[in-house]
Design a protein around this motif. Sequence first.
Motif, PDB file in Angstrom:
ATOM      1  N   GLU A 133       0.828  -1.209   0.000  1.00  0.00           N
ATOM      2  CA  GLU A 133       0.000   0.000   0.000  1.00  0.00           C
ATOM      3  C   GLU A 133       0.860   1.255   0.000  1.00  0.00           C
TER       4      GLU A 133
ATOM      5  N   ARG B  48      -8.962   6.455   2.083  1.00  0.00           N
ATOM      6  CA  ARG B  48      -8.355   5.490   1.163  1.00  0.00           C
ATOM      7  C   ARG B  48      -9.006   5.530  -0.211  1.00  0.00           C
ATOM      8  N   LEU B  53      -6.706   3.754  -2.931  1.00  0.00           N
ATOM      9  CA  LEU B  53      -6.255   2.469  -2.404  1.00  0.00           C
ATOM     10  C   LEU B  53      -7.467   1.548  -2.308  1.00  0.00           C
ATOM     11  N   ASP B 164      -3.926   8.933   7.816  1.00  0.00           N
ATOM     12  CA  ASP B 164      -4.905   7.934   8.245  1.00  0.00           C
ATOM     13  C   ASP B 164      -4.603   7.526   9.695  1.00  0.00           C
TER      14      ASP B 164
END
Lengths: 248, 242
Positions: A133, B48, B53, B164
């Motif tokens: 990620e 995200r 993502l 995050d």
Amino acid sequence: MSLEWFIEIIVNNWPMFLRGAWMTLLIATVGTIFGALIGLIIGIIHTIPKSKSRIKRVFLKCVSIILSVYVEFFRGTPMIVQAMVVYFGSDLIFHIDMNRTFAAMFIVSVNTGAYMAEIVRGGIISIDNGQFEAARAIGMNHWQTMVHVVLPQVMRNILPATSNQYIMNIKDTSVLNVIGVTELFFQTKTIAGNNFRYFESFFVACILYMIMNIIVTQILRYFERKLAGNATYQLIDNQEMLRGQKAS
Amino acid sequence: MENIIDIMHLNKSFGSHEVLRDINFSVKEGEVVCVIGSSGSGKSTLLRCINLLESPTGGKILYKGQDILDQGHNLNTYRTHLGMVFQQFNLFNNCDVLSNCMVGPIKVLKRPKEEAKEVAMKYLKVVGMDRYKNARPHQLSGGQKQRVAIARALSMQPDALLFDEPTSALDPEMVGEVLKVMKELANLGLTMIIVTHEMEFAREVSDRIVFMDQGIIVEDGKPEEVFNQPKNERTRAFLQRA
């Protein structure tokens, strides 16, 4: 059996033994390196994320089926049989007169590749998803993610398994005598055929195999230790900085 | 000022479970937006989704007016414009501190090595980690890792930074050092979207607070408004608990 015979065999035949040991080491080394490369490439291909485009998806599916067949074939058949099939088959079907040494390296490489593909797959699965990620988040594509972030970590993790494979290769090259490769087993057979001292000759071979494996193991252990690195980082001006923090 | 991100009617579901429902919000250049809400309210998923993502199941995301969900838009290029800081730091374990900040600029942005190093060192200094440039991630504490992660995101010189829950995985005594760095960045005028549970911090740094509950934006306004006079019952209930 007596010690004199032993020494006599070594004294009379050491160039042949050494040539055999060298050939064994060469084939096993080249085979392990190319096998590992094959494994890494298959690992990259197997982990390509699903594409939105249908053509790419179908193409990838085909490639992945071919790779599975490859892995299953070479893992599912003995190397001694593969050696016969590849060496004589290439002559019969494709009319290629393969150089024996090349054939030997080829067989060990593709054989190792099949095993390494699974080892690498396991290695990639074990990498934390956060690494993927983070790489994607800074804009890396799949190839860049793999080459710059994931595979360096995978290689470190799979080094023990790769060492194991390397040692197996050193021993398993002995089956290649069936296609007449002049590795250590083949040379020993020739020597024993001349002096009829089978036990003594093969005992020398035994010791040579063991020496090779011990050396290889130690070298790879050294690399493992080196890659593991230190647990803590020593700042040269650590104390200074602590003082600075307190002051502020 | 120009809008960097516009989100329109964004939906996201995992299977039949709807995590985000009809999200609309925008972030202007230089704005610091804190997203708050209880666990499972969809804050992290929203963040995200912004750098994809997670791929949204519906709606639009505009980056400087361009629809990035459009076919043929290069996602990897888009992601280089947004820096992301994760809860679990996710530093590249195979690289030392400096390389962590250089690998993106060199390999993705194709910057020359010297320039990348200069930029990386500049931002490592900003987060106070320049002296650790040769350390490996496993040699650092959580707070240090997170500061390096911030420097890594900054080294890409993005238009906006996404955080995050950057302090949720940290020991209490390390939360402060990370928040301090983030405050400095906010003062530098960087655009930041921060998902956080640190209410004091949110109140202090943000230009806007977005409160989310059960996948929708319940309240979106100035920190004084949201914290002192919340319009919605759910916001009030949440702030009392927090």
